[in-house]
Design an enzyme around this catalytic site. Structure first.
Site, PDB file in Angstrom:
ATOM      1  N   ASP A 199      28.225  12.149  -0.503  1.00  0.00           N
ATOM      2  CA  ASP A 199      28.241  13.612  -0.465  1.00  0.00           C
ATOM      3  C   ASP A 199      26.832  14.102  -0.172  1.00  0.00           C
ATOM      4  O   ASP A 199      25.918  13.298   0.047  1.00  0.00           O
ATOM      5  CB  ASP A 199      28.752  14.197  -1.796  1.00  0.00           C
ATOM      6  N   GLY A 225      24.162  12.268   2.233  1.00  0.00           N
ATOM      7  CA  GLY A 225      24.122  12.516   3.668  1.00  0.00           C
ATOM      8  C   GLY A 225      25.010  13.677   4.043  1.00  0.00           C
ATOM      9  O   GLY A 225      25.478  14.440   3.187  1.00  0.00           O
ATOM     10  N   ASP A 226      25.270  13.796   5.328  1.00  0.00           N
ATOM     11  CA  ASP A 226      26.043  14.902   5.886  1.00  0.00           C
ATOM     12  C   ASP A 226      27.148  14.314   6.741  1.00  0.00           C
ATOM     13  O   ASP A 226      26.881  13.653   7.742  1.00  0.00           O
ATOM     14  CB  ASP A 226      25.116  15.789   6.732  1.00  0.00           C
ATOM     15  N   PHE A 227      28.411  14.526   6.341  1.00  0.00           N
ATOM     16  CA  PHE A 227      29.494  13.882   7.092  1.00  0.00           C
ATOM     17  C   PHE A 227      29.701  14.453   8.484  1.00  0.00           C
ATOM     18  O   PHE A 227      30.478  13.933   9.269  1.00  0.00           O
ATOM     19  CB  PHE A 227      30.809  13.833   6.315  1.00  0.00           C
ATOM     20  N   HIS A 245      40.627  20.608   4.961  1.00  0.00           N
ATOM     21  CA  HIS A 245      41.101  22.002   4.991  1.00  0.00           C
ATOM     22  C   HIS A 245      39.959  23.015   4.969  1.00  0.00           C
ATOM     23  O   HIS A 245      40.164  24.199   5.265  1.00  0.00           O
ATOM     24  CB  HIS A 245      42.053  22.271   3.811  1.00  0.00           C
TER      25      HIS A 245
END
Length: 297
Positions: A199, A225-227, A245
């Site tokens: 996350d 991190g950054d997905f 969503h």
């Protein structure tokens, strides 16, 4: 079943926020916690919460009318089974959800019509930043968000473990796993499995004490991190609960492609999402022998 006219039913829907805001106010004042040991007078509650007794009485009387509290003689109030989850110290507490939805979320939803018309992000328009960037700068709001998510989705974890066979999975990666409650439950249910919790950096720091408290530091790798940029590899199953969503199609595809990029043949991608029911008229068209068939994908 009581018959109600469309006018009355729609009127209830239109004014539903009266109740949700009243619940928010009661949650903010911690009324349910104060009533844990038994009934109290409105004067006692007002003194404990720093509120005006006459106005607090109106608030509590309104909530008593819908069953959240019960009014007794002498303007005394007690907790009901419906109001019990507003306590902050019970499993499945809804207090943080009430606080989150009644505050920042309420403001953002108030701009829904503008968002539909302009496409602007209502939360960002009001607070100057997207929600997760804003939470990174607001530790208390971030804690409330974490608790609210646990209150909403916590009971799902048992159903996930019952519904899906995790045997044969050696490493599971929880993408956007938040405070770590889900991966904690999965790893505890499967002692030989290892995990990766992924996350944003500030979320991982909030999750770290939870993983340590569960005794899983040696089995669960914490990765920040950054997905939208990448996700960690090394797992043979990737799970996302209520992640997709949040984003439009383009961003959702970016997340999914980043997962695909690190997966090997035979790896699994597990999605847990809410499904909006088909419309009432659509359901009516498919009724057969008092049963309704529909598909969930």
């Amino acid at each position: 079943m009581t018959n109600i006219s469309p006018q009355a039913q729609l009127g209830q829907m239109i004014t539903a926020y009266w109740i949700s805001q009243a619940i928010y106010a009661a949650a903010k004042f911690g009324i349910a916690d104060l009533l844990h040991d038994g009934p109290q007078s409105v004067e006692e509650l007002a003194s404990a919460t720093g509120t005006k007794s006459d106005l607090l009485y109106r608030l509590l009387r309104a909530l008593a009318s819908v069953g959240v509290f019960a009014e007794e003689d002498g303007k005394r109030f007690s907790l009901t089974p419906l109001g019990e989850p507003l306590r902050s110290d019970v499993a499945g507490s809804k207090r943080s959800l009430a606080l989150m939805m009644g505050d920042a979320q309420y403001s953002a939803w108030g701009n829904l019509a503008d968002t539909v018309q302009t496409g602007d992000n209502a939360y960002q328009k009001i607070f100057g930043k997207p929600i997760f960037d804003h939470l990174a700068e607001q530790p208390e709001k971030a804690r409330i968000f974490d608790d609210a998510m646990t209150g909403i989705h916590g009971r799902e974890t048992g159903a996930i473990l019952d519904a899906y066979d995790f045997s044969g999975i050696n490493v599971v990666a929880d993408i956007g796993g938040g405070n770590g409650s889900k991966i904690t439950a999965i790893l505890q249910a499967h002692p030989k499995m290892r995990g990766i919790l992924f996350d944003l950096p500030h979320v991982i720091e909030r999750a770290r004490p939870n993983i340590e408290a569960a005794g899983l530091s040696d089995r669960c790798q914490l990765v920040d991190g950054d997905f939208f940029q990448s996700v960690p590899g090394g797992a043979d199953a990737y799970i996302m609960r209520h992640i997709i969503h949040d984003w439009d199609d383009e961003k959702s595809l970016t997340i999914l492609r980043n997962c695909h990029a690190v997966m090997s043949p035979g790896d699994k991608l597990l999605q847990v999402e809410s499904v909006i029911p088909v419309s009432y008229t659509h359901l009516r068209a498919h009724e057969t022998n008092n049963s309704i068939s529909y598909a969930v994908f």
